[in-house]
Design an enzyme around this catalytic site. Sequence first.
Site: not given
Length: 442
Positions: A18, A76, A138-141, A173, A282
């Site tokens: 993604q 490869k 290891k990177a995920y969302e 992502d 407000q």
Amino acid sequence: MNTAPLQGIKVVDFTEVQSGPSCTQMLAWLGAEVIKIERPGVGDATRKELQFDPDCPSYYFLQLNSDKKSLTLDAKTPDGKEILTKLIKECDIFVENLHPGAMDKLGFSWEAVHALNPRCIYGTIKGFPESSKYKDLKAYEPVAQVTAGAAATTGWYEGEYNIPTQSGAALGDSNTGMHLTIGLLAALCQREKTGEGSYVYQSMHNACLNLCRIKTRDQMTLDRIGYLTQFMQYPNGKFGDCVPRSGNTEGSGVLGWTYKCKPAGGYDTAEDANNYAYIILQRGTKDFELACQGFGFRDWLTNPDFNTADARDRHKDEIIARISAWAADKTKFEVTEILSKYGVPVAPVLSTKEIMTDETLYDGNTLVRINQGGKIGTFVTVGVPFTMSNYQPSYGPCPTLGGNTDEVLKQLGYTDEQIAQFAANHTTTPMPKPAAEPVAAK
């Protein structure tokens, strides 16, 4: 006249899932030629993730790869490396989001690509900044969200669900993809001045942290005075050392909350539980007077517990309870209609179904329908989120796996015989599966 901003720009897309594909799809929609490199016989991992039909690519893939060309290539192999080298020598942008070190191992690091084509801009997405002690994770969302302060400040602040909660928005992502897009467009402008491509490094962590900017504001305030007036914990609750979870508070100095309404029918049902409206009080005196007129709460105007913004900060529970009772017998649409006439910031909580069935949003940018043809037919995705006065994107179908392989190779000067050889030696086609061993007779 073709006014596509990126007309003539060629992008080699070595990304999947993604974060990277959301970036390269935006480049394609802005007019770039995007050549997506996919593994022979496998393709992008999302082609078969969460499929609605085993014979069709998933909506996950379809929503992120419109208007690209698909080249199946095993980078490869010697031939694969040669083909990728040729592509890089003539491209403007090379984008990858593989795990750290993967492109270096393949022989296509920033240094290698820059040597091949000094004008090529190299875009990369990784989980963390290179200086981070977590750079090898290891990177995920969710990993990006939990390490960037998003999860720790999202969710409920008391009870059994007082746990760090990740956002439903893809902060790590698609948000990262859009941040990289900004960097690549900046690099294209820079190249006009320098004549040389640059290395654009975008981490998921930093993209997520950028959207948590106001939480760093809150942390500095908390460190300074020990409390945060806009949070529900003020004035009676306790604050620790860190910015707490804030439930549905607006996050700045105004009092915002989500109020339950009666179901409106249609797609707004009690079962789906989106029968709510978000209402903001407000801080300005005139704004508060108008809100009191809308609610019919004129007594608040003379009540010292409510008639100043500071007083309202101290009496949030009473305010929320009274507005909750007022909203309970109205639909979220009725609440919105009543209060908006008095200038109150208010909106219905909309489900994805309600959004996707709103024909006013199919304006050529917000939501778009793309005709993929075949068994898939038409699917819906989010278009280019901004509009330009002299350019309207067109939205075409996604490529079949390897559907543009011959086309791309011929553009690189390869002959039919060479292309056939690439297929035969499995540079562009999958290796055959090993034959199953015969079962021995018993």
